[in-house]
Design an enzyme around this catalytic site. Structure first.
Site, mmCIF file in Angstrom:
data_model
loop_
_atom_site.group_PDB
_atom_site.id
_atom_site.type_symbol
_atom_site.label_atom_id
_atom_site.label_comp_id
_atom_site.label_asym_id
_atom_site.label_seq_id
_atom_site.Cartn_x
_atom_site.Cartn_y
_atom_site.Cartn_z
ATOM 1 N N GLU A 245 0.881 -1.177 0.000
ATOM 2 C CA GLU A 245 0.000 0.000 0.000
ATOM 3 C C GLU A 245 0.913 1.219 0.000
ATOM 4 O OE1 GLU A 245 -3.169 -0.103 -0.258
ATOM 5 O OE2 GLU A 245 -3.594 -2.187 0.198
ATOM 6 N N CYS A 279 -2.586 9.353 2.163
ATOM 7 C CA CYS A 279 -2.201 8.638 0.938
ATOM 8 C C CYS A 279 -3.269 8.789 -0.141
ATOM 9 C CB CYS A 279 -1.949 7.171 1.237
ATOM 10 S SG CYS A 279 -3.332 6.341 2.034
HETATM 11 P P1 NDP Z 1 8.117 5.276 4.585
HETATM 12 O O1 NDP Z 1 8.155 4.473 3.345
HETATM 13 O O2 NDP Z 1 9.229 6.208 4.866
HETATM 14 O O3 NDP Z 1 8.039 4.306 5.864
HETATM 15 C C1 NDP Z 1 7.016 3.340 6.012
HETATM 16 C C2 NDP Z 1 7.459 2.305 7.035
HETATM 17 O O4 NDP Z 1 8.563 1.552 6.492
HETATM 18 C C3 NDP Z 1 7.960 2.904 8.342
HETATM 19 O O5 NDP Z 1 7.559 2.079 9.425
HETATM 20 C C4 NDP Z 1 9.459 2.871 8.147
HETATM 21 O O6 NDP Z 1 10.163 2.872 9.351
HETATM 22 C C5 NDP Z 1 9.627 1.548 7.429
HETATM 23 N N1 NDP Z 1 10.897 1.403 6.706
HETATM 24 C C6 NDP Z 1 11.795 2.347 6.338
HETATM 25 N N2 NDP Z 1 12.832 1.784 5.663
HETATM 26 C C7 NDP Z 1 12.577 0.463 5.593
HETATM 27 C C8 NDP Z 1 13.242 -0.653 4.993
HETATM 28 N N3 NDP Z 1 14.398 -0.522 4.335
HETATM 29 N N4 NDP Z 1 12.686 -1.876 5.103
HETATM 30 C C9 NDP Z 1 11.497 -2.037 5.735
HETATM 31 N N5 NDP Z 1 10.820 -1.017 6.324
HETATM 32 C C10 NDP Z 1 11.342 0.211 6.256
HETATM 33 O O7 NDP Z 1 6.708 6.005 4.587
HETATM 34 P P2 NDP Z 1 6.155 7.063 5.637
HETATM 35 O O8 NDP Z 1 6.140 6.468 7.007
HETATM 36 O O9 NDP Z 1 6.839 8.363 5.426
HETATM 37 O O10 NDP Z 1 4.625 7.169 5.174
HETATM 38 C C11 NDP Z 1 4.192 8.040 4.191
HETATM 39 C C12 NDP Z 1 3.963 7.301 2.898
HETATM 40 O O11 NDP Z 1 3.033 6.252 3.108
HETATM 41 C C13 NDP Z 1 3.344 8.161 1.818
HETATM 42 O O12 NDP Z 1 3.944 7.895 0.585
HETATM 43 C C14 NDP Z 1 1.891 7.708 1.821
HETATM 44 O O13 NDP Z 1 1.228 7.951 0.607
HETATM 45 C C15 NDP Z 1 2.033 6.261 2.104
HETATM 46 N N6 NDP Z 1 0.792 5.724 2.631
HETATM 47 C C16 NDP Z 1 0.091 4.825 1.874
HETATM 48 C C17 NDP Z 1 -1.115 4.336 2.321
HETATM 49 C C18 NDP Z 1 -1.890 3.343 1.529
HETATM 50 O O14 NDP Z 1 -2.739 2.675 2.120
HETATM 51 N N7 NDP Z 1 -1.678 3.168 0.242
HETATM 52 C C19 NDP Z 1 -1.688 4.774 3.598
HETATM 53 C C20 NDP Z 1 -0.872 5.705 4.308
HETATM 54 C C21 NDP Z 1 0.334 6.152 3.822
HETATM 55 P P3 NDP Z 1 10.649 4.292 9.965
HETATM 56 O O15 NDP Z 1 9.434 5.137 10.093
HETATM 57 O O16 NDP Z 1 11.213 3.875 11.244
HETATM 58 O O17 NDP Z 1 11.652 4.835 8.961
#
Ligand code: NDP
Length: 497
Positions: A245, A279
């Protein structure tokens, strides 16, 4: 909070993650950071807990899931306050988010048996001597990685489907919202104290990466497209299936017969709620020429009434502010005009509502996910041009259409996983509808029947109930029987219609 903490920037001190409010810097709470070994141990414990959880059957799990749902409802205020503290979002937005999460728990708990329960399938003539059975079996352990913008509903979507299907879950909340994530896990443990069926592992991105390699059977990732690719690469090492997602650049189309006032209201809500950090937020509006001027005027009037610190909370992740500023500056530099807000709208940690017109299609405000309270409004000749421009993006998450006669036809032609007609974002609130995107917005589905099946493996079982009259799958078959099979197949399937 110590003096070194920057508001909203998570800090790790002595193996502890400290979460703070993005506007004030007030501490929201502390959780221990998991190292790689701790993640592996959590997944191992989850495998055992999952067997017990599976043994409860659909009815036993439904009972626990519905009791967890009720506990969350009883503590709505506590959850909303915590979410507001950690993300900065207004209390009312946090409550609406919690309501949506409860809807998904309720639907998944009540419907898992109907959707995933074992069933017989109709026998086909060619193998009439065998009965067919279909079962949906849980994967075992599902890893859930969540973002910070909707820390309740985004993880509860996959968590509700995974639990209802019979899986244990190990959940890595965003480093910006670990306290809300831990609250969800702790309240679940009050209802399910026997085994760690739902656990959290905390830390930065490396903890999410470790979870992908820790022995889970499926991963559910919600976050940015860039991180989704890293998650997929890590999961590919062990052929772990994933549901993704990711982000979006959703468009709202306003047709000539639309209720312009309602469209303006939806455009403002869809783009500015949660300070645009959604999102499925509306980031682009395409309006046909006859309604364009009136629509822009109404959007500006409505968005102009929103106040930062009130309806518009702070930008939760400080580094996002630079992206929002860059998008606005780029749009203005390329010839776009700000009819509300603009270059001065960015006052960290807030961004005030910004409405841009005449923004060229190659500007970053049109092409990339902005994730702030900004909106572009573009005049188009007709619905066909609106659809073409709306679809001119690698993303394809949600979208919206305002109109009467052709609205549903336009909705069908939008390249996205979800569309709201004469509303916006509404599809996220219906527990029985699937949620997910296409293209750079990801694949797979959470919520609804598809969201339950996402967390179960289809298993086919055939049971012989009589001797084969025309045996084909055996070396004992005779040439005469093979000819008879061919005759039977010609009779059954050889005709044209
Ligand atoms: P990120 O991609 O930065 O992070 C998402 C999660 O992945 C966090 O828990 C993050 O940890 C973790 N993460 C970071 N690096 C890695 C890795 N290498 N391997 C595995 N996990 C990792 O997104 P954001 O948290 O900034 O969220 C915003 C984004 O999410 C936007 O693009 C938004 O559109 C999308 N989104 C999509 C939704 C949907 O349902 N389609 C709903 C809500 C948001 P940490 O935070 O500790 O870095």
């Amino acid at each position: 909070m110590t003096a070194t903490h920057v508001p909203g920037v998570p800090v790790i001190e002595d193996g502890v993650l400290i979460s703070t409010n993005p506007a004030t810097g007030a501490e929201a709470g502390r959780v221990p950071v998991a190292d790689e070994k701790a993640v592996v141990v959590a997944v191992e414990r989850a495998h055992e807990a999952g067997l017990w959880w599976q043994s409860l059957g659909f009815d036993g799990r439904k009972d626990r899931i519905l009791r967890w749902r009720s506990l969350i409802v009883q503590r709505f205020e506590e959850l909303a306050q915590l979410t507001s503290l950690e993300t900065g979002k207004p209390n009312a937005d946090a409550i609406v988010e919690a309501v949506a999460a409860v809807e998904h728990l309720d639907w998944a708990g009540r419907n898992a048996k109907r959707v995933l329960g074992p069933r017989k399938v109709r026998t086909r003539l060619l193998l009439a001597e065998h009965a067919g059975h279909l079962e949906y079996q849980p994967y075992g352990v599902v890893g859930v990685i969540g973002p910070w913008n909707y820390p309740i509903v985004t993880p509860v979507g996959p968590i509700s489907g995974a639990l209802a299907a019979g899986n244990a879950v190990v959940f890595k909340p965003s480093e910006y919202t670990p306290i809300v994530g831990q609250w969800l896990v702790d309240t679940f443990a009050e209802i399910v104290p026997e085994h760690p069926v739902l656990q959290a592992v905390h830390g930065l991105g490396d903890v999410g990466a470790a979870l992908c390699r820790a022995g889970t059977n499926k991963m559910a990732f919600t976050g940015s497209t860039a991180t989704a690719k890293k998650v997929m690469a890590a999961c590919a090492e062990n052929l772990i299936p994933v549901v993704i997602e990711a982000g979006g650049k959703d468009a709202l189309i306003v047709d000539a017969d639309a209720d312009v006032t309602a469209a303006a209201e939806a455009a403002v809500w869809g783009s500015m709620t949660n300070a645009g950090q959604t999102c499925i937020g509306i980031e682009r509006v395409y309006a046909v020429a006859p309604v364009y001027d009136a629509l822009v005027a109404e959007i500006v009037a409505k968005a102009g009434k929103l106040r930062t610190g009130e309806e518009i909370g702070p930008i939760t992740m400080p580094k996002q502010i630079d992206i929002i500023r860059d998008h606005i500056d780029d749009a203005l530099a390329k010839g776009g005009k700000a009819v509300l807000g603009g270059a001065d709208a960015v006052q960290p940690p807030y961004v005030s509502p910004t409405v841009l017109v005449d923004v060229p299609a190659d500007s970053r405000e049109i092409r990339d996910e902005t994730f702030g309270p900004t909106l572009t409004v573009t005049k188009v000749a007709d619905a066909d041009e609106a659809i073409r421009l709306a679809n001119d993006t690698p993303y394809g998450l949600g979208g919206a259409v305002f109109g009467k006669k052709n609205a549903i036809r336009i909705a069908r032609r939008l390249r996205s996983g979800m569309v709201a007609v004469n509303g916006t974002l509404t599809f996220v609130g219906m527990g029985n509808l699937p949620f997910g995107g296409v293209g750079d917005s990801g694949f797979g589905r959470i919520h609804g029947e598809d969201g339950l099946r996402e967390f179960a493996r289809a298993k086919a079982i055939t049971v012989r109930r009589a001797k084969s009259l025309l045996p084909s799958m055996t070396f004992e078959r005779t040439p005469a029987q093979v000819s008879q099979i061919v005759k039977a197949v010609r009779l059954l399937y050889g005709r044209r219609s």
